[in-house]
Design a protein around this motif. Structure first.
Motif, PDB file in Angstrom:
ATOM      1  N   LEU A   1       0.836  -1.202   0.000  1.00  0.00           N
ATOM      2  CA  LEU A   1       0.000   0.000   0.000  1.00  0.00           C
ATOM      3  C   LEU A   1       0.871   1.252   0.000  1.00  0.00           C
ATOM      4  O   LEU A   1       0.666   2.166  -0.803  1.00  0.00           O
ATOM      5  N   TRP A   2       1.854   1.298   0.884  1.00  0.00           N
ATOM      6  CA  TRP A   2       2.714   2.478   0.989  1.00  0.00           C
ATOM      7  C   TRP A   2       3.467   2.710  -0.321  1.00  0.00           C
ATOM      8  O   TRP A   2       3.566   3.844  -0.785  1.00  0.00           O
ATOM      9  N   ARG A   3       4.006   1.648  -0.934  1.00  0.00           N
ATOM     10  CA  ARG A   3       4.732   1.803  -2.194  1.00  0.00           C
ATOM     11  C   ARG A   3       3.822   2.348  -3.290  1.00  0.00           C
ATOM     12  O   ARG A   3       4.230   3.189  -4.088  1.00  0.00           O
ATOM     13  N   TYR A   4       2.578   1.876  -3.334  1.00  0.00           N
ATOM     14  CA  TYR A   4       1.626   2.384  -4.325  1.00  0.00           C
ATOM     15  C   TYR A   4       1.380   3.881  -4.104  1.00  0.00           C
ATOM     16  O   TYR A   4       1.489   4.686  -5.031  1.00  0.00           O
ATOM     17  N   VAL A   5       1.068   4.255  -2.872  1.00  0.00           N
ATOM     18  CA  VAL A   5       0.779   5.659  -2.564  1.00  0.00           C
ATOM     19  C   VAL A   5       2.016   6.505  -2.830  1.00  0.00           C
ATOM     20  O   VAL A   5       1.924   7.580  -3.438  1.00  0.00           O
ATOM     21  N   ARG A   6       3.186   6.033  -2.422  1.00  0.00           N
ATOM     22  CA  ARG A   6       4.447   6.764  -2.642  1.00  0.00           C
ATOM     23  C   ARG A   6       4.679   6.981  -4.140  1.00  0.00           C
ATOM     24  O   ARG A   6       5.079   8.053  -4.571  1.00  0.00           O
ATOM     25  N   GLY A   7       4.405   5.961  -4.932  1.00  0.00           N
ATOM     26  CA  GLY A   7       4.574   6.088  -6.371  1.00  0.00           C
ATOM     27  C   GLY A   7       3.629   7.098  -6.984  1.00  0.00           C
ATOM     28  O   GLY A   7       3.964   7.757  -7.962  1.00  0.00           O
ATOM     29  N   MET A   8       2.461   7.248  -6.397  1.00  0.00           N
ATOM     30  CA  MET A   8       1.476   8.179  -6.946  1.00  0.00           C
ATOM     31  C   MET A   8       1.721   9.619  -6.502  1.00  0.00           C
ATOM     32  O   MET A   8       1.445  10.545  -7.249  1.00  0.00           O
ATOM     33  N   VAL A   9       2.233   9.826  -5.281  1.00  0.00           N
ATOM     34  CA  VAL A   9       2.384  11.195  -4.781  1.00  0.00           C
ATOM     35  C   VAL A   9       3.830  11.674  -4.737  1.00  0.00           C
ATOM     36  O   VAL A   9       4.073  12.870  -4.642  1.00  0.00           O
ATOM     37  N   GLY A  10       4.788  10.758  -4.783  1.00  0.00           N
ATOM     38  CA  GLY A  10       6.186  11.145  -4.859  1.00  0.00           C
ATOM     39  C   GLY A  10       6.891  11.373  -3.535  1.00  0.00           C
ATOM     40  O   GLY A  10       8.080  11.158  -3.440  1.00  0.00           O
ATOM     41  N   SER A  11       6.196  11.766  -2.523  1.00  0.00           N
ATOM     42  CA  SER A  11       6.832  12.104  -1.252  1.00  0.00           C
ATOM     43  C   SER A  11       6.648  10.988  -0.224  1.00  0.00           C
ATOM     44  O   SER A  11       5.517  10.564   0.033  1.00  0.00           O
TER      45      SER A  11
END
Length: 177
Positions: free
Chosen positions: A30-40
C-alpha cells in the motif's frame, strides 16, 4: 497473500491481532503504491494512514473478504485522488511543493531507483498508476482492472502506452531502454 480472506473474517469478528497481521501483510505494498502516486515518502505515510483508518471503518461491511486487495487499493486510489484534488485547488505555493521531483546524482549508466521514480513521476497519473499496480505491486491484470474500475483490455492498453511513454522519457534523458 492467499489467507487474506481469513484475516478479514477474523477482523470482522473483532480480533485485534488479525487487523495487525493484515496491516503487516499489506502496509508495504500500500505504501509503495501511494508513494509512487504522490512522490513524497512523508506524504505517503500520511495518506497510507488515512487509508488504514478508512479500511478499519469499512471492514465490517466488506461482503467478499477474499477480494480484500482490490478493495484496499480502490480505497487508496480514492484517497490519493482526493489529496490531488485538494492540492490542485490549493494556492500555487502548495502546488509547487507537491510537484517537486528530487533529482539524484548520476551514478553511471545503470538506472537507479530514483531515476525510475523520476521517470514514473513524469508520466500522466493513469499511466503511472497502472505501471505501479502491475509491475511494482505485482497485482494480476484482473485485480488491476478491479482497482481501476476498467476492463482488463483497457488495463492492457494502458500498460502498453505507459511502458512506451516511460521508455521514451528515459531515452530523452539519455538512458537506453
Amino acid at each position: 497473500m492467499g489467507n487474506d480472506g481469513l484475516l478479514v473474517v477474523r477482523c470482522q469478528l473483532g480480533e485485534r491481532e488479525a487487523f495487525r497481521e493484515l496491516v503487516g501483510v499489506w502496509h508495504g505494498p500500500l505504501w509503495r503504491y501511494v508513494r509512487g502516486m504522490v512522490g513524497s515518502p512523508h506524504l505517503a505515510d500520511d495518506l497510507s494512514q488515512e487509508v488504514w483508518v478508512a479500511v478499519m471503518r469499512g471492514l465490517p461491511r466488506l461482503r467478499q473478504p477474499g477480494r480484500f486487495a482490490p478493495w484496499l487499493f480502490t480505497i487508496a486510489r480514492r484517497t490519493v485522488a482526493d489529496h490531488l484534488r485538494r492540492t490542485y485547488k490549493a494556492p500555487e505555493a502548495s502546488m509547487d511543493e507537491a510537484s517537486t521531483v528530487v533529482a539524484g546524482d548520476e551514478l553511471g549508466l545503470v538506472l537507479t531507483t530514483m531515476q525510475i521514480e523520476a521517470g514514473l513521476a513524469a508520466l500522466p497519473p493513469l499511466e503511472r498508476e497502472v505501471l505501479i499496480l502491475f509491475h511494482l505491486e505485482d497485482l494480476p491484470l484482473a485485480t488491476c482492472a478491479d482497482v481501476l474500475g476498467v476492463p482488463a483490455g483497457t488495463v492492457k492498453s494502458r500498460l502498453h502506452r505507459a511502458r512506451r511513454m516511460l521508455r521514451n522519457h528515459l531515452a530523452e534523458k539519455g538512458y537506453e531502454a
